[in-house]
Design a protein around this motif. Structure first.
Motif, PDB file in Angstrom:
ATOM      1  N   LYS A 189       0.839  -1.215   0.000  1.00  0.00           N
ATOM      2  CA  LYS A 189       0.000   0.000   0.000  1.00  0.00           C
ATOM      3  C   LYS A 189       0.862   1.248   0.000  1.00  0.00           C
ATOM      4  CE  LYS A 189      -4.271  -1.713   1.907  1.00  0.00           C
ATOM      5  NZ  LYS A 189      -4.692  -2.337   3.163  1.00  0.00           N
ATOM      6  N   ASN A 190       2.164   1.083   0.206  1.00  0.00           N
ATOM      7  CA  ASN A 190       2.994   2.298   0.257  1.00  0.00           C
ATOM      8  C   ASN A 190       3.062   2.964  -1.117  1.00  0.00           C
ATOM      9  OD1 ASN A 190       5.471   2.103  -1.189  1.00  0.00           O
ATOM     10  ND2 ASN A 190       6.307   0.736   0.369  1.00  0.00           N
ATOM     11  N   ASP A 191       3.347   4.255  -1.085  1.00  0.00           N
ATOM     12  CA  ASP A 191       3.210   5.129  -2.256  1.00  0.00           C
ATOM     13  C   ASP A 191       3.733   4.572  -3.579  1.00  0.00           C
ATOM     14  OD1 ASP A 191       1.702   7.178  -1.679  1.00  0.00           O
ATOM     15  OD2 ASP A 191       3.301   8.702  -1.613  1.00  0.00           O
ATOM     16  N   GLN A 192       4.955   4.066  -3.526  1.00  0.00           N
ATOM     17  CA  GLN A 192       5.576   3.641  -4.785  1.00  0.00           C
ATOM     18  C   GLN A 192       4.998   2.338  -5.325  1.00  0.00           C
ATOM     19  OE1 GLN A 192       9.675   3.817  -3.322  1.00  0.00           O
ATOM     20  NE2 GLN A 192      10.134   4.594  -5.379  1.00  0.00           N
ATOM     21  N   LEU A 193       4.310   1.591  -4.491  1.00  0.00           N
ATOM     22  CA  LEU A 193       3.863   0.253  -4.887  1.00  0.00           C
ATOM     23  C   LEU A 193       2.349   0.146  -5.020  1.00  0.00           C
ATOM     24  CD1 LEU A 193       6.204  -1.725  -2.441  1.00  0.00           C
ATOM     25  CD2 LEU A 193       6.435  -1.677  -4.928  1.00  0.00           C
ATOM     26  N   LYS A 194       1.653   1.218  -4.684  1.00  0.00           N
ATOM     27  CA  LYS A 194       0.194   1.083  -4.537  1.00  0.00           C
ATOM     28  C   LYS A 194      -0.536   0.777  -5.851  1.00  0.00           C
ATOM     29  CE  LYS A 194      -0.981   6.065  -4.367  1.00  0.00           C
ATOM     30  NZ  LYS A 194      -0.115   6.383  -5.474  1.00  0.00           N
ATOM     31  N   ASP A 195       0.094   1.014  -6.992  1.00  0.00           N
ATOM     32  CA  ASP A 195      -0.581   0.713  -8.258  1.00  0.00           C
ATOM     33  C   ASP A 195      -0.268  -0.682  -8.799  1.00  0.00           C
ATOM     34  OD1 ASP A 195      -1.846   3.151  -8.248  1.00  0.00           O
ATOM     35  OD2 ASP A 195      -0.117   4.141  -9.198  1.00  0.00           O
ATOM     36  N   ILE A 196       0.559  -1.425  -8.098  1.00  0.00           N
ATOM     37  CA  ILE A 196       0.908  -2.779  -8.562  1.00  0.00           C
ATOM     38  C   ILE A 196      -0.241  -3.728  -8.194  1.00  0.00           C
ATOM     39  CG2 ILE A 196       2.639  -4.633  -8.438  1.00  0.00           C
ATOM     40  CD1 ILE A 196       4.046  -2.015  -9.045  1.00  0.00           C
ATOM     41  N   ALA A 197      -0.669  -4.524  -9.178  1.00  0.00           N
ATOM     42  CA  ALA A 197      -1.732  -5.502  -8.900  1.00  0.00           C
ATOM     43  C   ALA A 197      -1.145  -6.651  -8.081  1.00  0.00           C
ATOM     44  CB  ALA A 197      -2.289  -6.027 -10.223  1.00  0.00           C
ATOM     45  N   ILE A 198      -1.835  -7.009  -7.018  1.00  0.00           N
ATOM     46  CA  ILE A 198      -1.315  -8.097  -6.175  1.00  0.00           C
ATOM     47  C   ILE A 198      -2.439  -9.077  -5.842  1.00  0.00           C
ATOM     48  CG2 ILE A 198      -1.415  -6.554  -4.134  1.00  0.00           C
ATOM     49  CD1 ILE A 198       0.968  -8.181  -3.000  1.00  0.00           C
ATOM     50  N   VAL A 199      -2.130 -10.364  -6.004  1.00  0.00           N
ATOM     51  CA  VAL A 199      -3.123 -11.412  -5.729  1.00  0.00           C
ATOM     52  C   VAL A 199      -2.784 -12.052  -4.387  1.00  0.00           C
ATOM     53  CG1 VAL A 199      -4.108 -13.608  -6.497  1.00  0.00           C
ATOM     54  CG2 VAL A 199      -3.513 -11.843  -8.169  1.00  0.00           C
ATOM     55  N   GLY A 200      -3.713 -11.937  -3.450  1.00  0.00           N
ATOM     56  CA  GLY A 200      -3.512 -12.445  -2.089  1.00  0.00           C
ATOM     57  C   GLY A 200      -4.088 -11.425  -1.130  1.00  0.00           C
ATOM     58  N   PRO A 201      -4.738 -11.896  -0.054  1.00  0.00           N
ATOM     59  CA  PRO A 201      -5.377 -10.966   0.879  1.00  0.00           C
ATOM     60  C   PRO A 201      -4.374 -10.213   1.736  1.00  0.00           C
ATOM     61  CG  PRO A 201      -5.454 -13.185   1.756  1.00  0.00           C
ATOM     62  CD  PRO A 201      -4.868 -13.299   0.377  1.00  0.00           C
ATOM     63  N   GLY A 202      -4.854  -9.136   2.366  1.00  0.00           N
ATOM     64  CA  GLY A 202      -4.056  -8.418   3.356  1.00  0.00           C
ATOM     65  C   GLY A 202      -4.059  -9.188   4.670  1.00  0.00           C
ATOM     66  N   LYS A 203      -3.359  -8.587   5.650  1.00  0.00           N
ATOM     67  CA  LYS A 203      -3.262  -9.216   6.980  1.00  0.00           C
ATOM     68  C   LYS A 203      -4.630  -9.535   7.563  1.00  0.00           C
ATOM     69  CE  LYS A 203       0.608  -8.197   9.934  1.00  0.00           C
ATOM     70  NZ  LYS A 203       1.319  -7.314  10.775  1.00  0.00           N
ATOM     71  N   ASP A 204      -5.595  -8.625   7.325  1.00  0.00           N
ATOM     72  CA  ASP A 204      -6.928  -8.834   7.914  1.00  0.00           C
ATOM     73  C   ASP A 204      -7.567 -10.113   7.368  1.00  0.00           C
ATOM     74  OD1 ASP A 204      -7.266  -7.735   5.367  1.00  0.00           O
ATOM     75  OD2 ASP A 204      -8.651  -6.152   5.986  1.00  0.00           O
ATOM     76  N   GLY A 205      -7.561 -10.288   6.038  1.00  0.00           N
ATOM     77  CA  GLY A 205      -8.161 -11.478   5.437  1.00  0.00           C
ATOM     78  C   GLY A 205      -7.354 -12.738   5.705  1.00  0.00           C
ATOM     79  N   ALA A 206      -6.031 -12.578   5.792  1.00  0.00           N
ATOM     80  CA  ALA A 206      -5.155 -13.742   5.977  1.00  0.00           C
ATOM     81  C   ALA A 206      -5.338 -14.384   7.350  1.00  0.00           C
ATOM     82  CB  ALA A 206      -3.696 -13.352   5.751  1.00  0.00           C
ATOM     83  N   ARG A 207      -6.057 -13.674   8.258  1.00  0.00           N
ATOM     84  CA  ARG A 207      -6.341 -14.287   9.562  1.00  0.00           C
ATOM     85  C   ARG A 207      -7.213 -15.529   9.423  1.00  0.00           C
ATOM     86  NH1 ARG A 207      -8.895  -9.915  13.226  1.00  0.00           N
ATOM     87  NH2 ARG A 207      -9.624  -9.254  11.190  1.00  0.00           N
ATOM     88  N   LEU A 208      -7.929 -15.645   8.294  1.00  0.00           N
ATOM     89  CA  LEU A 208      -8.723 -16.863   8.064  1.00  0.00           C
ATOM     90  C   LEU A 208      -7.844 -18.099   8.164  1.00  0.00           C
ATOM     91  CD1 LEU A 208     -11.188 -16.312   5.080  1.00  0.00           C
ATOM     92  CD2 LEU A 208     -11.725 -16.466   7.508  1.00  0.00           C
ATOM     93  N   GLU A 209      -6.583 -17.963   7.740  1.00  0.00           N
ATOM     94  CA  GLU A 209      -5.639 -19.080   7.872  1.00  0.00           C
ATOM     95  C   GLU A 209      -4.716 -18.898   9.071  1.00  0.00           C
ATOM     96  OE1 GLU A 209      -3.493 -20.231   4.326  1.00  0.00           O
ATOM     97  OE2 GLU A 209      -2.318 -21.717   5.421  1.00  0.00           O
ATOM     98  N   GLY A 210      -4.369 -17.661   9.353  1.00  0.00           N
ATOM     99  CA  GLY A 210      -3.357 -17.360  10.378  1.00  0.00           C
ATOM    100  C   GLY A 210      -3.855 -17.562  11.793  1.00  0.00           C
ATOM    101  N   SER A 211      -5.179 -17.544  11.986  1.00  0.00           N
ATOM    102  CA  SER A 211      -5.731 -17.785  13.325  1.00  0.00           C
ATOM    103  C   SER A 211      -6.966 -18.675  13.214  1.00  0.00           C
ATOM    104  CB  SER A 211      -6.097 -16.465  14.015  1.00  0.00           C
ATOM    105  OG  SER A 211      -6.908 -16.740  15.144  1.00  0.00           O
ATOM    106  N   LYS A 212      -6.835 -19.897  13.718  1.00  0.00           N
ATOM    107  CA  LYS A 212      -7.965 -20.828  13.645  1.00  0.00           C
ATOM    108  C   LYS A 212      -9.089 -20.377  14.568  1.00  0.00           C
ATOM    109  CE  LYS A 212      -5.239 -24.801  12.148  1.00  0.00           C
ATOM    110  NZ  LYS A 212      -5.630 -24.940  10.754  1.00  0.00           N
ATOM    111  N   ASP A 213      -8.742 -19.618  15.603  1.00  0.00           N
ATOM    112  CA  ASP A 213      -9.763 -19.081  16.494  1.00  0.00           C
ATOM    113  C   ASP A 213     -10.577 -18.016  15.742  1.00  0.00           C
ATOM    114  OD1 ASP A 213     -11.121 -18.550  18.940  1.00  0.00           O
ATOM    115  OD2 ASP A 213      -9.821 -16.801  19.254  1.00  0.00           O
ATOM    116  N   PHE A 214      -9.877 -17.128  15.026  1.00  0.00           N
ATOM    117  CA  PHE A 214     -10.578 -16.113  14.220  1.00  0.00           C
ATOM    118  C   PHE A 214     -11.483 -16.790  13.192  1.00  0.00           C
ATOM    119  CE2 PHE A 214     -10.890 -13.767  10.241  1.00  0.00           C
ATOM    120  CZ  PHE A 214     -11.438 -12.559  10.685  1.00  0.00           C
TER     121      PHE A 214
END
Ligand code: AMP
Ligand code: GLY
Length: 428
Positions: free
Chosen positions: A83-108
């Motif tokens: 999301k930082n200025d120089q990179l924000k226009d690059i297309a990226i496939v994969g969720p952010g930290k918030d969505g990645a909690r689906l795998e990163g925390s089984k409790d979440f």
């Protein structure tokens, strides 16, 4: 466009294999890649979690699309870094930290499923402070029971305990002895579901989604599903019990509430959702979410996709997946994983692999391999997989095993029964 795939396993080999076939692909880079990925692009020696180096490489090499293979960089926030200025226009496939909690925390993910009424095994979460409560809770549970470390534990954080003593010992070693470090600060005690597993894959742009071909993975090291869990010893697709009726239930009860649930949480999820589910007497229950493609499932799912993968992935990243028509081959695909002697425990690396060029009717998918001078050497537990395709599962398996028979190294091991349960299920 220039494209960067992050990761080094069989899944990333498949992504590179398919991306390389796209008319939109100019230069392809794989970080760090393996001995096979350099057939399709340039391997670059950057660690998957070194976001600074990845960002700099992307800018210097005019990369326009980044496809993140493994979960680690996603859970660590690679999308957020972009999301930082120089990179924000690059297309990226994969969720952010918030969505990645689906795998990163089984409790979440368990709470997410409960909130969104997504069918899943009943579970309760306990932390170290409530160990006594957890031990007494276990006494009321039916055996077998499943204990899951909350965080990422390299696929090893799930234990199925067959009796109370094993369950209590496991709970203590997870919570008190920190068997999985921080990942087992919290432990889920979960009802055991008896059924057949299925892996379902969804690509979403946050609003719309497409369902990719389903697959079945073979997780245990030994034949007839015995011995310890591995990353996966083989896979097949399609899976015949996942018929239209069953998939309708999966769509209505699981996929749609998952995509809507993410939206309701304000999570702008753009990437793969891998739903590991159990078919319990015809009804699907979620066992786990992963925020990436499966490995070795990618080895059988990706070859069945007829569309241009780059077009599809750019739409995912840009939020433009509405009305997308996926075209899937009717062929069957199977993959058989060849591993190093000792895996999933300790094993030796650096064994010389022979016979790779003799495989002509199947795809050799490199995973843990390394090129040294003119030799290809083993460089991991899961070394490679052989994907076969055919108009029946039997034909696909013949291609896979024919390929496997041509490849040799000292101490190579593979399962001889991939797909057999499905053939039995439908032939008996
Ligand atoms: P996971 O890391 O959550 O995929 O779990 C690893 C494996 O443990 C799964 O692929 C299943 O084979 C098994 N497993 C996990 N949860 C359950 C459950 N609730 N009931 C039965 N088996 C399970
Ligand atoms: N094959 C299971 C996984 O990728 O987690």
């Amino acid at each position: 466009m220039n494209i960067l795939v992050i990761g080094s396993g069989g899944r990333e080999y498949m992504l590179a294999w398919k991306i390389h076939q796209s008319l939109h692909c100019e230069r392809l880079f794989i970080a760090p890649g393996n001995a096979g990925t350099d057939l399709f692009g340039e391997n670059i020696e950057i660690d998957v979690n070194d976001f600074g180096a990845i960002g700099q490489f992307v800018i210097e090499n005019k990369v326009e699309l980044v496809v993140v293979g493994p979960e680690d960089p996603l859970v660590n926030g690679i999308r957020d870094y972009f999301k930082n200025d120089q990179l924000k226009d690059i297309a990226i496939v994969g969720p952010g930290k918030d969505g990645a909690r689906l795998e990163g925390s089984k409790d979440f993910s368990k709470r997410f499923m409960q909130k969104n009424k997504i069918p899943t095994a009943k579970a309760q979460t306990f932390a170290i402070e409530s160990i006594d409560e957890a031990l007494s809770y276990l006494r009321q549970c039916k055996m077998p029971i499943v204990l899951k470390a909350d965080g990422l534990a390299a696929g090893k954080g799930v234990v199925i305990a067959n009796d109370l003593k094993e369950a209590q010992d496991t709970l203590k070693s997870m919570l008190l002895d920190k068997q999985f470090g921080e990942a087992s600060n919290k432990v889920l005690i979960e009802e055991f579901l008896n059924g057949i597993e299925l892996s379902v894959f969804v690509l979403t742009d946050g609003k719309h989604y497409v369902t990719l071909p389903e697959a079945k993975d073979y997780k245990r090291i030994g034949e007839e599903d015995t011995g310890p869990n591995t990353g996966g010893m083989g896979a097949v697709s399609p899976v015949r019990f996942a018929d239209a009726d069953f998939m309708k239930k999966v769509t209505e009860r699981i996929i749609e509430p998952t995509v809507h649930g993410l939206q309701n949480e304000g999570i702008d999820y753009r990437g793969f959702i891998f739903i590991g589910l159990m078919n319990v007497k015809g009804d699907p229950y979620v066992i786990e979410y992963n925020v990436r493609m499966g490995d070795p499932e990618a080895q059988v799912v990706i070859p069945r996709i007829k569309n241009d993968l780059v077009e599809l992935l750019v739409k995912v990243a840009d939020g433009k997946l509405g009305n997308y028509q996926l075209e899937v081959s009717e062929d069957y695909a199977s993959t058989v994983v060849m591993v190093s002697d000792g895996y999933p425990g300790s094993y030796k690396k650096g064994k010389s692999i022979q016979g790779l060029a003799d495989v002509t009717n199947a795809l050799v998918v490199h995973a843990g391999t390394k090129q040294q001078d003119y030799e290809v050497l083993t460089n991991g537990g899961r070394v490679l997989a052989v994907t076969g395709m055919g108009s029946s599962l039997t034909d696909a398996l013949k291609m896979s095993y024919h390929g496997v028979d041509s490849i040799h190294w000292e101490g190579a091991y593979f399962r001889k029964d991939i797909g057999k349960d499905i053939l039995r299920l439908h032939l008996d």
